[in-house]
Enzyme design. Structure first.
Site, PDB file in Angstrom:
ATOM      1  N   ASP A 394      12.631  11.326  23.948  1.00  0.00           N
ATOM      2  CA  ASP A 394      11.693  10.272  24.309  1.00  0.00           C
ATOM      3  C   ASP A 394      11.644   9.167  23.261  1.00  0.00           C
ATOM      4  O   ASP A 394      11.367   8.015  23.580  1.00  0.00           O
ATOM      5  CB  ASP A 394      10.294  10.840  24.586  1.00  0.00           C
ATOM      6  CG  ASP A 394       9.742  11.710  23.477  1.00  0.00           C
ATOM      7  OD1 ASP A 394      10.422  11.884  22.450  1.00  0.00           O
ATOM      8  OD2 ASP A 394       8.617  12.234  23.641  1.00  0.00           O
ATOM      9  N   HIS A 398      12.400   5.426  24.109  1.00  0.00           N
ATOM     10  CA  HIS A 398      11.412   4.422  23.701  1.00  0.00           C
ATOM     11  C   HIS A 398      12.096   3.254  22.992  1.00  0.00           C
ATOM     12  O   HIS A 398      11.879   2.087  23.336  1.00  0.00           O
ATOM     13  CB  HIS A 398      10.382   5.069  22.778  1.00  0.00           C
ATOM     14  CG  HIS A 398       9.429   4.113  22.144  1.00  0.00           C
ATOM     15  ND1 HIS A 398       8.125   3.963  22.573  1.00  0.00           N
ATOM     16  CD2 HIS A 398       9.570   3.237  21.107  1.00  0.00           C
ATOM     17  CE1 HIS A 398       7.526   3.046  21.839  1.00  0.00           C
ATOM     18  NE2 HIS A 398       8.381   2.594  20.933  1.00  0.00           N
ATOM     19  N   GLU A 399      12.918   3.562  21.996  1.00  0.00           N
ATOM     20  CA  GLU A 399      13.502   2.493  21.180  1.00  0.00           C
ATOM     21  C   GLU A 399      14.522   1.667  21.962  1.00  0.00           C
ATOM     22  O   GLU A 399      14.552   0.438  21.847  1.00  0.00           O
ATOM     23  CB  GLU A 399      14.147   3.095  19.924  1.00  0.00           C
ATOM     24  CG  GLU A 399      13.168   3.804  19.009  1.00  0.00           C
ATOM     25  CD  GLU A 399      12.024   2.921  18.543  1.00  0.00           C
ATOM     26  OE1 GLU A 399      12.141   1.687  18.623  1.00  0.00           O
ATOM     27  OE2 GLU A 399      10.994   3.471  18.109  1.00  0.00           O
ATOM     28  N   HIS A 402      12.929  -0.927  24.004  1.00  0.00           N
ATOM     29  CA  HIS A 402      12.655  -2.222  23.377  1.00  0.00           C
ATOM     30  C   HIS A 402      13.806  -3.200  23.611  1.00  0.00           C
ATOM     31  O   HIS A 402      13.593  -4.408  23.781  1.00  0.00           O
ATOM     32  CB  HIS A 402      12.422  -2.048  21.882  1.00  0.00           C
ATOM     33  CG  HIS A 402      11.062  -1.550  21.535  1.00  0.00           C
ATOM     34  ND1 HIS A 402       9.905  -2.154  21.974  1.00  0.00           N
ATOM     35  CD2 HIS A 402      10.661  -0.511  20.750  1.00  0.00           C
ATOM     36  CE1 HIS A 402       8.854  -1.510  21.489  1.00  0.00           C
ATOM     37  NE2 HIS A 402       9.279  -0.505  20.755  1.00  0.00           N
ATOM     38  N   TYR A 413       5.834  -9.991  20.261  1.00  0.00           N
ATOM     39  CA  TYR A 413       5.357  -8.773  19.593  1.00  0.00           C
ATOM     40  C   TYR A 413       4.071  -9.051  18.826  1.00  0.00           C
ATOM     41  O   TYR A 413       4.037  -9.036  17.589  1.00  0.00           O
ATOM     42  CB  TYR A 413       6.441  -8.233  18.676  1.00  0.00           C
ATOM     43  CG  TYR A 413       6.302  -6.748  18.415  1.00  0.00           C
ATOM     44  CD1 TYR A 413       6.400  -5.834  19.456  1.00  0.00           C
ATOM     45  CD2 TYR A 413       6.081  -6.258  17.137  1.00  0.00           C
ATOM     46  CE1 TYR A 413       6.291  -4.472  19.226  1.00  0.00           C
ATOM     47  CE2 TYR A 413       5.965  -4.893  16.897  1.00  0.00           C
ATOM     48  CZ  TYR A 413       6.060  -4.010  17.956  1.00  0.00           C
ATOM     49  OH  TYR A 413       5.935  -2.652  17.735  1.00  0.00           O
ATOM     50  N   GLU A 422       5.118  -2.261  23.590  1.00  0.00           N
ATOM     51  CA  GLU A 422       5.109  -0.861  23.166  1.00  0.00           C
ATOM     52  C   GLU A 422       4.834   0.077  24.344  1.00  0.00           C
ATOM     53  O   GLU A 422       5.422   1.156  24.443  1.00  0.00           O
ATOM     54  CB  GLU A 422       4.058  -0.648  22.075  1.00  0.00           C
ATOM     55  CG  GLU A 422       4.464  -1.156  20.717  1.00  0.00           C
ATOM     56  CD  GLU A 422       5.664  -0.410  20.154  1.00  0.00           C
ATOM     57  OE1 GLU A 422       5.839   0.779  20.473  1.00  0.00           O
ATOM     58  OE2 GLU A 422       6.435  -1.031  19.405  1.00  0.00           O
ATOM     59  N   ASP A 491      -0.619  -4.111  12.240  1.00  0.00           N
ATOM     60  CA  ASP A 491       0.106  -3.679  13.437  1.00  0.00           C
ATOM     61  C   ASP A 491       0.139  -4.788  14.478  1.00  0.00           C
ATOM     62  O   ASP A 491       0.034  -4.540  15.674  1.00  0.00           O
ATOM     63  CB  ASP A 491      -0.514  -2.399  14.005  1.00  0.00           C
ATOM     64  CG  ASP A 491       0.370  -1.718  15.032  1.00  0.00           C
ATOM     65  OD1 ASP A 491       1.594  -1.887  14.956  1.00  0.00           O
ATOM     66  OD2 ASP A 491      -0.163  -1.030  15.913  1.00  0.00           O
ATOM     67  N   HIS A 496       0.505  -0.862  18.600  1.00  0.00           N
ATOM     68  CA  HIS A 496       0.748   0.569  18.818  1.00  0.00           C
ATOM     69  C   HIS A 496      -0.511   1.306  19.271  1.00  0.00           C
ATOM     70  O   HIS A 496      -0.423   2.456  19.707  1.00  0.00           O
ATOM     71  CB  HIS A 496       1.287   1.221  17.542  1.00  0.00           C
ATOM     72  CG  HIS A 496       2.718   0.898  17.254  1.00  0.00           C
ATOM     73  ND1 HIS A 496       3.103  -0.082  16.366  1.00  0.00           N
ATOM     74  CD2 HIS A 496       3.867   1.416  17.754  1.00  0.00           C
ATOM     75  CE1 HIS A 496       4.419  -0.146  16.324  1.00  0.00           C
ATOM     76  NE2 HIS A 496       4.913   0.750  17.161  1.00  0.00           N
TER      77      HIS A 496
END
Length: 920
Positions: A394, A398-399, A402, A413, A422, A491, A496
């Site tokens: 996962d 996920h990455e 992106h 972002y 995200e 962040d 996130h």
């Protein structure tokens, strides 16, 4: 509870076009949604429209009022499985690109079905820069402040296909006010630089004002997996990247997290390497060998049987097998489910680097993984207290997700768009895990790598609050997007954290759920399965969302995506709408064909009646879909509207009779029958309290917020309700009461009390409404501090101040000597931008130093300020100096101060700085 609704306006029929001339209803348009600047963000066309896919220039001029100095250039055209063609265009102003200003035309069989995007109303934009590109680049480097950059390492730069940026001149929209209502669009001429720093590690587009050199905005390219607080490798050193003697074969891999799996490898002379040539332009996994570099160093195996005995070593080399297999499964997911050829839909090679040393790149540990704009990068983790090697399926999904976002919606972002960036990556990680390893916990992100105490995973999509994320827009755990400056330290305004809202929307859409969210909305959503939900989510991201989209935009475009795929009024459209409602975004689904009215409200009653106000309450109505609000009538005149089952009527006249009733309504426009009718006479509702004589002692002055009232009246009760101040839910407040005696030589002992009607029910008898008392004293002034409850009812209410000779007063009594004064206070929302007039913002952003703890009961510490030669003095709310001294490394003793709010001033001889603090 009253809900804060989106500023986006959706209309089923549009009254005027934007061509500059008012017209009758444009019958070509069936729906139009406007963005915060009043420009259409989505238009859907009716069957009466004659627009064709080739009419781009005409459509933009007629529907967006495109001016002669503006133009759109087509940048991409794609077709999907539903038969739509999507043409994306880039806006140029006077020949210069406007960042993030993309608009798309969606057509089917040559007919234009809809259009959507970001468009800016730009006026008088300057196109000549003051700074040269080199000067701006120098400013960008200074602003970044890194030790080293990728252009310092030509080999690594070549591996990333990266060149030292020359600077692109663009117009940058006002990123600070994205998502806020506005009438004009401000743009800044800026140089755009792709800055790749290697220590400390970062990569992103940095925009430098072409006139002032100011850093305007940073759009991070490296997007980390998440923020949290809280032996020798078997890989060969030889580089096989240029060897042409290769054969692709299937191998057996004992992965670290997914047991035995089949992977595609390549025979390179006498050994096998992690190179898959069967998917797109390839999938290859390299070994960074615990350096902060990107060498083309392969993992190798002699017999293509990658066993645990060989790779489950102290170096965690089996994690590389997960990375390779995960990239393959991610490619397969996008291809099989969405018909997408790699992350760019053009077969781009997926490169993964394992054992990357984040510590050597300036990070505190190796607990991260990220997409750097070109390749996947995996840290080894820190083990206990952090993560295991971050190559789980996962995480890979996920990455690489992106990268998909970068080539579709390209969500900026920061703030809400960054949170959705995200969120989509988590959605794709969950979907890939669900299709590939359905026995695993689909709705937990990073459960395989989690090694922290008290955590099951990095994030939970089914229960975001369990990992300190919000499950409701602006609900519990929501991070304000109005942060001082989006950057990695905050962040980027909570990307996130706030991603939990989109995560939970997808979970509810897939599985279904019923309950009541953090803003009081009850919901009951029937899930439509992951298989359908993922198609809606992909269409939302790849077709409709634009760079600066908000959650409100996601709702609009998500519903449109469901309509495209499954038809208007379908079960999927209903579920999509209601899932957004469940997470606090927009209203519940309404079938406009509904003709059934709600039931009539019942048990209408009045309480807390005063000379000017009355509180009404009633029992809720029911409806076959949902009650959306109530209209309150004074006779036949509409007095107001509310979504709650209570309403405060204001502006009444004393000793006047009024007649009230209430009707319920639903979103389809149906209105209920009238409730029972009640008659109300406006009279003073608060109890009597007074001193029988105020000749010897009385209240001389009251200071509270902006109230600073000196009174000379000698009546036992003085009414000053026309004088008011604002107070904020949850805020600390201070009040100062100064007594007045007929003779200063004959002062008496006085007791004091302060009362506030927090729930506005016309009395002071509820818990907490006696906010402060003081035993008898001869002090020349009394100061007290207290906190307004976070649950206090919003609006204007009564403040009572009482001073009684030789005793502590109660809220409703007559006593021999003393005085009572009544004032008004306006209780405001804790989430508003109101600043308490007396206290100010304690430790507000931008302060040069911090005071802590604040509030304090004994000691006050001072940080981030040079202490040598600095003196301080402390003054109370009346401006009287009550303390001073020389600043040292020891805390300041404030234990002997009375409870209240004070100002401390620091003086270095050249500069004075002040700040407020609270003594408990």
């Amino acid at each position: 509870m009253k809900r804060i609704l989106s500023k986006i306006v959706t209309m089923t029929v549009v009254a005027f076009s934007l061509s500059g001339v008012a017209q009758e209803k444009d019958k070509r348009i069936s729906q139009k949604s406007l963005s915060e600047n009043g420009v259409p963000s989505l238009i859907t066309f009716s069957k009466m429209s004659t627009y064709k896919s080739a009419d781009a220039e005409k459509v933009f001029k007629e529907q967006l009022a495109l001016r002669d100095n503006q133009s759109f250039a087509k940048v991409k055209s794609e077709s999907d499985r539903e038969g739509f063609t999507h043409d994306k265009f880039q806006l140029y102003e006077q020949g210069i690109k406007v960042e993030f200003a993309n608009y798309s035309l969606h057509s089917k069989k040559g007919r234009l079905e809809s259009m959507n995007g970001e468009f800016y109303k730009i006026v008088n934009a300057r196109i000549k820069p003051t700074l040269s590109a080199q000067e701006a680049f120098n400013r960008a480097v200074v602003h970044t402040g890194a030790k080293t950059y990728l252009w310092d390492s030509p080999k690594d730069a070549a591996a990333m296909n990266y060149e030292k940026p020359k600077g692109e001149l663009v117009f940058l929209p006002d990123m600070e006010n994205q998502g806020k209502e506005r009438t004009t669009d401000k743009v800044r001429l800026a140089y755009k630089f792709d800055i790749y720093a290697t220590n400390p590690l970062s990569r992103g587009d940095l925009y430098i004002d072409a006139a002032t050199g100011q850093a305007l905005f940073y759009n991070a390219t490296i997007k980390h997996l998440g923020e949290y607080s809280h032996g020798k490798s078997k890989a060969a050193v030889k580089d096989y990247s240029s060897n042409s003697k290769r054969v692709v074969v299937s191998g057996n891999a004992a992965t670290r997290y997914n047991a035995a799996q089949t992977i595609e490898t390549t025979l390179n002379e006498f050994s096998y390497i992690l190179l898959d040539g069967t998917r797109g332009n390839g999938i290859q996994t390299y070994n960074s060998s615990r350096t902060a570099t990107y060498p083309e160093t392969d993992f190798t195996d002699a017999d293509n049987n990658w066993t645990a005995a060989e790779y489950a070593n102290a170096n965690k080399d089996d994690g590389a097998l997960d990375a390779h297999w995960g990239a393959e499964k991610t490619y397969d997911y996008w291809s099989a489910v969405h018909g997408r050829n790699s992350y760019d839909n053009a077969g781009a090679k997926i490169k993964s680097y394992v054992h990357y040393n984040l510590i050597a790149a300036g990070y505190a540990d190796n607990n991260n993984a990220y997409w750097n704009g070109t390749v996947m990068t995996y840290g080894d983790g820190s083990g206990a207290g952090g993560f295991d090697i971050l190559t789980s399926l996962d995480v890979a999904g996920h990455e690489i997700g992106h990268a998909v976002c970068e080539h579709t919606a390209n969500l900026a972002y920061q703030k809400e768009s960054g949170a959705m960036n995200e969120g989509f990556s988590d959605i794709w990680g969950a979907c890939i895990e669900y299709h590939t390893t359905p026995v695993k916990s689909t709705w937990l992100i990073g459960e395989d790598i989690e090694k922290r105490d008290g955590h099951l995973a990095l994030r939970s999509m089914s229960d975001p609050k369990s990992e300190r994320q919000p499950d409701t827009y602006k609900g519990t755990n929501w991070v304000s997007v109005n942060c001082f400056s989006p950057q990695r330290s905050n962040d980027y305004c909570g990307v996130h954290t706030n991603s939990g809202v989109l995560n939970h929307w997808f979970y509810i859409l897939s599985i279904g759920k019923s309950g009541t969210n953090d803003i009081g909305s009850a919901y009951d959503v029937v899930g439509i399965t992951i298989e359908k939900a993922e198609k809606i989510a992909y269409r939302l991201e790849s077709v409709y969302l634009t760079a600066n989209a908000t959650f409100a935009n996601a709702r609009t475009f998500g519903i449109q995506s469901a309509i495209d795929l499954y038809g208007a009024n379908s079960a999927e459209v209903i579920a999509t709408t209601n899932a957004f409602y469940a997470v606090g975004v927009g209203e519940a689904y309404v079938d406009l064909r509904d003709t059934a009215p709600p039931t009539a409200p019942a048990s209408l009653a009045a309480f807390g009646i005063t000379e000017t106000t009355a509180n009404l309450t009633w029992t809720a109505s029911t409806d076959n879909v949902a009650v959306t609000g109530y209209d309150v009538y004074e006779g036949t005149t509409l007095k107001g509207t509310t979504t709650a089952t209570n309403y405060k009527v204001i502006g009444l006249t004393a000793q006047t009779a009024y007649r009230f009733s209430v009707k319920a309504k639903d979103a389809a426009g149906n209105v209920s029958a009238e409730s029972n009718v009640i008659d109300v006479i406006a009279t003073e509702g608060y109890c009597v309290s007074k001193g029988e004589s105020a000749e010897a002692e009385r209240i001389g002055k009251v200071v509270f917020g902006t109230i600073s009232n000196t009174s000379t009246g000698t009546a036992g009760y003085e009414k000053f309700t026309e004088i008011s101040t604002n107070v904020r839910q949850g805020a600390y407040c201070s009040i100062t009461i100064t007594p007045s005696w007929t003779s200063r030589l004959n002062t008496n002992k006085e007791g004091y009390a302060v009362f506030i009607d927090y729930n506005q029910d016309g009395d002071f008898s509820d818990a907490g409404e006696t906010v402060w008392t003081k035993s008898i004293s001869k002090m020349s002034f009394i100061q007290a501090s207290f906190r307004i409850p976070a649950t206090a009812t919003l609006g204007i209410t009564r403040l009572r101040v009482s001073m009684k000779y030789n005793g502590i007063p109660t809220a409703c009594e007559s006593f021999s000597n003393g005085q009572v004064e009544d004032y008004s206070v306006n209780i405001t929302d804790s989430g508003s931008f109101f600043i308490n007039e007396l206290v100010g913002e304690v430790n507000a952003p931008g302060s040069e130093f911090d005071l802590y703890p604040n509030p304090t009961d004994k000691e006050l510490n001072v940080s981030s300020i040079a202490k040598s030669g600095v003196t301080f003095k402390i003054t109370n709310a009346l401006g009287q100096q009550i303390g001073s001294g020389q600043l040292s490394n020891n805390p300041i003793d404030v234990s002997k101060l009375n409870a209240g709010i004070y100002t401390i001033e620091f003086n270095s001889g050249q500069k004075r700085v002040t700040k407020k603090f609270i003594k408990k």
